[in-house]
Design an enzyme around this catalytic site. Structure first.
Site, PDB file in Angstrom:
ATOM      1  N   THR A   1      41.190  47.181  30.530  1.00  0.00           N
ATOM      2  CA  THR A   1      41.961  46.041  31.034  1.00  0.00           C
ATOM      3  C   THR A   1      42.152  45.031  29.914  1.00  0.00           C
ATOM      4  O   THR A   1      41.209  44.758  29.159  1.00  0.00           O
ATOM      5  CB  THR A   1      41.303  45.332  32.239  1.00  0.00           C
ATOM      6  OG1 THR A   1      41.994  44.101  32.478  1.00  0.00           O
ATOM      7  CG2 THR A   1      39.843  45.017  32.035  1.00  0.00           C
ATOM      8  N   ILE A   2      43.349  44.488  29.833  1.00  0.00           N
ATOM      9  CA  ILE A   2      43.544  43.422  28.849  1.00  0.00           C
ATOM     10  C   ILE A   2      42.723  42.193  29.243  1.00  0.00           C
ATOM     11  O   ILE A   2      42.391  41.374  28.407  1.00  0.00           O
ATOM     12  CB  ILE A   2      45.032  43.015  28.689  1.00  0.00           C
ATOM     13  CG1 ILE A   2      45.616  42.477  29.986  1.00  0.00           C
ATOM     14  CG2 ILE A   2      45.861  44.159  28.140  1.00  0.00           C
ATOM     15  CD1 ILE A   2      46.923  41.722  29.816  1.00  0.00           C
ATOM     16  N   ASP A   3      42.394  42.084  30.538  1.00  0.00           N
ATOM     17  CA  ASP A   3      41.714  40.872  31.034  1.00  0.00           C
ATOM     18  C   ASP A   3      40.260  40.770  30.570  1.00  0.00           C
ATOM     19  O   ASP A   3      39.671  39.691  30.657  1.00  0.00           O
ATOM     20  CB  ASP A   3      41.730  40.843  32.564  1.00  0.00           C
ATOM     21  CG  ASP A   3      43.129  40.745  33.137  1.00  0.00           C
ATOM     22  OD1 ASP A   3      44.044  40.377  32.386  1.00  0.00           O
ATOM     23  OD2 ASP A   3      43.304  41.038  34.330  1.00  0.00           O
TER      24      ASP A   3
ATOM     25  N   MET B   1      48.075  35.640  30.774  1.00  0.00           N
ATOM     26  CA  MET B   1      47.567  36.497  31.853  1.00  0.00           C
ATOM     27  C   MET B   1      46.064  36.321  32.077  1.00  0.00           C
ATOM     28  O   MET B   1      45.323  35.953  31.164  1.00  0.00           O
ATOM     29  CB  MET B   1      47.889  37.958  31.575  1.00  0.00           C
ATOM     30  CG  MET B   1      49.287  38.357  32.028  1.00  0.00           C
ATOM     31  SD  MET B   1      49.556  40.124  31.849  1.00  0.00           S
ATOM     32  CE  MET B   1      51.117  40.298  32.723  1.00  0.00           C
ATOM     33  N   GLY B   2      45.650  36.683  33.264  1.00  0.00           N
ATOM     34  CA  GLY B   2      44.238  36.594  33.660  1.00  0.00           C
ATOM     35  C   GLY B   2      44.171  36.068  35.076  1.00  0.00           C
ATOM     36  O   GLY B   2      44.375  34.877  35.296  1.00  0.00           O
TER      37      GLY B   2
ATOM     38  N   GLU C   1      47.111  32.291  34.214  1.00  0.00           N
ATOM     39  CA  GLU C   1      47.963  32.376  35.417  1.00  0.00           C
ATOM     40  C   GLU C   1      47.157  32.136  36.687  1.00  0.00           C
ATOM     41  O   GLU C   1      47.709  31.710  37.700  1.00  0.00           O
ATOM     42  CB  GLU C   1      48.654  33.742  35.475  1.00  0.00           C
ATOM     43  CG  GLU C   1      47.665  34.881  35.507  1.00  0.00           C
ATOM     44  CD  GLU C   1      48.284  36.263  35.537  1.00  0.00           C
ATOM     45  OE1 GLU C   1      49.506  36.386  35.668  1.00  0.00           O
ATOM     46  OE2 GLU C   1      47.514  37.225  35.431  1.00  0.00           O
TER      47      GLU C   1
ATOM     48  N   GLN D   1      52.328  40.355  26.640  1.00  0.00           N
ATOM     49  CA  GLN D   1      50.913  40.499  26.264  1.00  0.00           C
ATOM     50  C   GLN D   1      50.371  41.904  26.455  1.00  0.00           C
ATOM     51  O   GLN D   1      49.293  42.241  25.991  1.00  0.00           O
ATOM     52  CB  GLN D   1      50.051  39.578  27.144  1.00  0.00           C
ATOM     53  CG  GLN D   1      50.248  38.133  26.874  1.00  0.00           C
ATOM     54  CD  GLN D   1      49.830  37.292  28.069  1.00  0.00           C
ATOM     55  OE1 GLN D   1      48.766  36.720  28.088  1.00  0.00           O
ATOM     56  NE2 GLN D   1      50.673  37.218  29.075  1.00  0.00           N
TER      57      GLN D   1
HETATM   58  O1  F6P Z   1      45.081  43.246  35.246  1.00  0.00           O
HETATM   59  C1  F6P Z   1      45.928  43.177  34.172  1.00  0.00           C
HETATM   60  C2  F6P Z   1      47.092  42.244  34.436  1.00  0.00           C
HETATM   61  O2  F6P Z   1      47.903  42.219  33.292  1.00  0.00           O
HETATM   62  C3  F6P Z   1      46.708  40.837  34.863  1.00  0.00           C
HETATM   63  O3  F6P Z   1      46.354  40.010  33.771  1.00  0.00           O
HETATM   64  C4  F6P Z   1      47.951  40.391  35.578  1.00  0.00           C
HETATM   65  O4  F6P Z   1      47.692  39.412  36.535  1.00  0.00           O
HETATM   66  C5  F6P Z   1      48.419  41.656  36.244  1.00  0.00           C
HETATM   67  O5  F6P Z   1      47.882  42.727  35.511  1.00  0.00           O
HETATM   68  C6  F6P Z   1      49.919  41.777  36.330  1.00  0.00           C
HETATM   69  O6  F6P Z   1      50.218  42.893  37.088  1.00  0.00           O
HETATM   70  P1  F6P Z   1      51.657  43.580  37.155  1.00  0.00           P
HETATM   71  O7  F6P Z   1      51.903  44.292  35.859  1.00  0.00           O
HETATM   72  O8  F6P Z   1      51.563  44.506  38.296  1.00  0.00           O
HETATM   73  O9  F6P Z   1      52.661  42.483  37.347  1.00  0.00           O
END
Ligand code: F6P
Length: 346
Positions: free
Chosen positions: A130-132, A174-175, A226, A278
């Site tokens: 996960t990037i998070d 993101m996060g 976010e 990102q």
């Molecule tokens: O879990 C990784 C993530 O990039 C989060 O940081 C972000 O809230 C979410 O995925 C975005 O999801 P999607 O690509 O479905 O819009």
């Protein structure tokens, strides 16, 4: 062991292809064939796969995204009959392909499914992604370093335009529930205020910091996750719809915050949403090497029949930990680190 499967689930992430490369290269050294399943758990349910030979994984190391595609399909979502029919379909896929085991590469949701499948009798190992960087039981996940560098570069670039126009610029990063990317990119990029989900913020304090800074500088950069929440307010979401894992779509906090800052300070303010930029593009060297090491380790776990485990970075060593440890609780930013960041506010 003769044949194993591999899939990538959840949001994509720079470093997935290096993991796939690690899995296939290590497996081939042991004469094990690898089937790559399309689009996460959906590919396993529908038995959609392709053979990953040397040709198939050639030239993928530096590529972002995943050559297998991904989805947020959840086999355990729905009524009991739906879940049972999904489990039957997965059993059928394992049997018809003579699969000995499966490598599931994903975040909390994908690895949560991997853990349940293990409990339901399937031979599965996991690779955390996960990037998070919010998965427990590993020091870092691959993808995080790449995202931090992208967000840091964005903050670097925003400095010159903010300064030229004497503006405040709010950058939304993101996060959902963890502010790791925002905190690291904010520190590395020299943001003047950093707001993360773990620490609900007081708007007056944000405004105060920006005003104080204007005594010596004509611009400010605010880095906001976010999922950041203003004290006594709700998380900002784009709509109320939830996906198969119960997540709402976030986004919009940067715009709302920018308007409030402009109103309360009188300083011209803009906002930027980094969004999926990102998650795109080439992984950094750190993420490539971590991905390769995780991929190789995943096959070692299978060779040792060490199922129900996921690969993990502990210090500089790659180790195995129970899948359940990785998915139990989210790894969030602790107070001490956030307090350290406060030394650089305003
Ligand atoms: O879990 C990784 C993530 O990039 C989060 O940081 C972000 O809230 C979410 O995925 C975005 O999801 P999607 O690509 O479905 O819009």
């Amino acid at each position: 062991m003769k044949k194993i499967g591999v899939l990538t689930g959840g949001g994509d992430c720079p470093g997935l292809n290096p993991v796939i490369r690690g899995v296939v290269r290590k497996a081939l050294k042991h004469d094990i064939d690898v089937l790559g399943f399309r689009s996460g758990w959906r590919g396993l349910l529908k038995n959609e796969h392709k053979l990953l030979d040397l040709q198939a994984i050639s030239g993928i190391l530096h590529r972002g995204g995943t050559i297998l595609g991904t989805s947020r399909t959840n086999p355990y979502h729905g009524e009991q009959e739906d879940v049972q029919s999904n489990l039957n379909a997965i059993k059928q896929t394992f049997e018809s392909n003579n699969l000995d085991a499966l490598v599931a590469i994903g975040g909390e949701d994908t690895l949560g499914v991997a853990n349940k499948l293990c409990q339901d009798g399937f031979n599965v190992v996991g690779v955390p992604k996960t990037i998070d960087n919010d998965l427990s039981a590993t020091d870092f996940t691959f993808g995080f370093d790449t995202s931090v560098n992208i967000a840091m570069e964005a903050i670097d670039r925003l400095h010159s335009t903010a300064e030229s126009h004497s503006r405040v610029i709010v950058v939304e990063i993101m996060g959902r529930h963890a502010g790791w990317i925002t905190l690291h990119a904010g520190l590395a990029g020299g943001a003047d205020v950093i707001l993360i989900p773990e620490q609900p913020y007081d708007l007056n304090e944000v405004v105060g910091a920006i005003k104080r800074r204007y005594n010596r500088k004509n611009f400010s950069i605010v880095a906001v996750s976010e999922g950041a929440i203003e004290k006594s307010a709700d998380m900002v979401t784009q709509d109320t719809e939830i996906d198969a894992f119960g997540h709402v779509k976030l986004g919009g906090v940067g715009e709302i915050l920018a308007k409030k800052i402009e109103k309360q300070t009188g300083f011209e303010t803009r906002h930027v949403v980094l969004g999926h930029i990102q998650r795109g593009g080439s992984p950094t060297a750190f993420d490539r090497v971590l991905g390769l090491r995780f991929g190789v380790k995943a096959v070692e776990l299978i060779l040792n029949s060490d199922f129900g485990k996921m690969t993990s970075l502990s210090g500089n060593a790659i180790v195995a930990v129970p899948l359940a440890d990785g998915v139990g609780t989210l790894k969030t930013v602790d107070h001490d680190l956030y307090d350290l960041a406060k030394n650089f506010f305003d």
